[in-house]
Design a protein around this motif. Sequence first.
Motif, PDB file in Angstrom:
ATOM      1  N   HIS A 242       5.801  -5.061  11.902  1.00  0.00           N
ATOM      2  CA  HIS A 242       5.386  -3.996  12.007  1.00  0.00           C
ATOM      3  C   HIS A 242       5.133  -3.544  13.337  1.00  0.00           C
ATOM      4  CE1 HIS A 242       2.600  -0.573  10.854  1.00  0.00           C
ATOM      5  NE2 HIS A 242       3.273  -0.476   9.774  1.00  0.00           N
TER       6      HIS A 242
ATOM      7  N   ASP B  24       5.913   4.490   5.410  1.00  0.00           N
ATOM      8  CA  ASP B  24       6.779   3.320   5.836  1.00  0.00           C
ATOM      9  C   ASP B  24       7.066   1.995   5.114  1.00  0.00           C
ATOM     10  OD1 ASP B  24       4.251   3.035   6.671  1.00  0.00           O
ATOM     11  OD2 ASP B  24       4.520   1.701   8.046  1.00  0.00           O
ATOM     12  N   HIS B  25       5.976   1.917   4.060  1.00  0.00           N
ATOM     13  CA  HIS B  25       6.162   0.967   3.083  1.00  0.00           C
ATOM     14  C   HIS B  25       6.986   1.296   1.632  1.00  0.00           C
ATOM     15  CE1 HIS B  25       3.924  -1.649   5.731  1.00  0.00           C
ATOM     16  NE2 HIS B  25       3.582  -0.575   6.242  1.00  0.00           N
TER      17      HIS B  25
ATOM     18  N   ASP C  81      -0.255  -4.066   5.939  1.00  0.00           N
ATOM     19  CA  ASP C  81      -0.859  -3.521   7.271  1.00  0.00           C
ATOM     20  C   ASP C  81      -2.164  -4.007   7.257  1.00  0.00           C
ATOM     21  OD1 ASP C  81       1.485  -2.473   7.749  1.00  0.00           O
ATOM     22  OD2 ASP C  81       0.928  -0.333   7.529  1.00  0.00           O
TER      23      ASP C  81
ATOM     24  N   HIS D  70       0.843  -1.110  -0.092  1.00  0.00           N
ATOM     25  CA  HIS D  70       0.073  -0.038   0.144  1.00  0.00           C
ATOM     26  C   HIS D  70       0.905   1.341  -0.138  1.00  0.00           C
ATOM     27  CE1 HIS D  70       0.922  -0.510   4.167  1.00  0.00           C
ATOM     28  NE2 HIS D  70       0.200   0.563   4.596  1.00  0.00           N
TER      29      HIS D  70
END
Length: 257
Positions: free
Chosen positions: A222, A57-58, A159, A53
């Motif tokens: 995570h 942070d990704h 997530d 997504h």
Amino acid sequence: MIIRFLGAHNAESRDTKLVSILIDDVLAVDAGCLASELTFSEQEKIKAILLSHGHYDHIRDIPAFAFNNLGRTTKIFATPHTLKILSSHLADGVIYPEFTKKIPLFLEKPSLKYVALEPFNPVDIEGYQVMTLPVNHTIRAVGFEITSPDGKKVFYTGDTGPGLSALWENVSPQLIIVDLTFPNRLENRAKNSAHLCPKMLKKELIEFRRVKGYFPQIILIHLSPRLEEEIKEEVKEVSKELKHSIGIACEGEKLII
Ligand SMILES: [Zn+2]
Ligand SMILES: [Zn+2]
């Protein structure tokens, strides 16, 4: 299948890195620390990148990765929504080049090529079968079930908040890598930000066993670094109750399935 956890947290510090997973040195999943945790020659081995997504942070290291790998084209696989975020907010032609186009005197060959993924439509990516599965998050997000050429299956949720159970019919992994961000004390925060706490995870896992008849190997990812000790204690309890071990990913760890 060799799975290497480059980053396993939702917050970055000297000792904790943002989520990135590397499969067999060639397939990257999420890019929170894909450039910062790999040597240049390790980066050159990567053939494709999957993004779950568009949260920072990704996707954070995509521009740095593209800059480091000028002269060759790496495919980025994600939903159209995620690709749009990447091209309009990060590799946007303002703060960094777009990398998907040629730029005279700088980029003779695009260093990125975006490929859109559709949920429930399996595709072959560098010899791996990849099934994209929609998950419950604050923006459009997906998880991936990745099957290696020798038939090993891992399901990475990305997530996700509660609701994974709806997907159990569609997957049959040996290993599941699942979001666990908060302790039970912050269950409401987990719900509001669409992540999981141990209590919520337990429900999803019980449902997995009911639907599939087995437990896969389970690794959590995570985690919020400052809450990690509290989370670990609660995960131990869930593990005891389910009579099944639950691992927690840490930076630099390698796992073979
Ligand atoms: Zn997110
Ligand atoms: Zn995240």
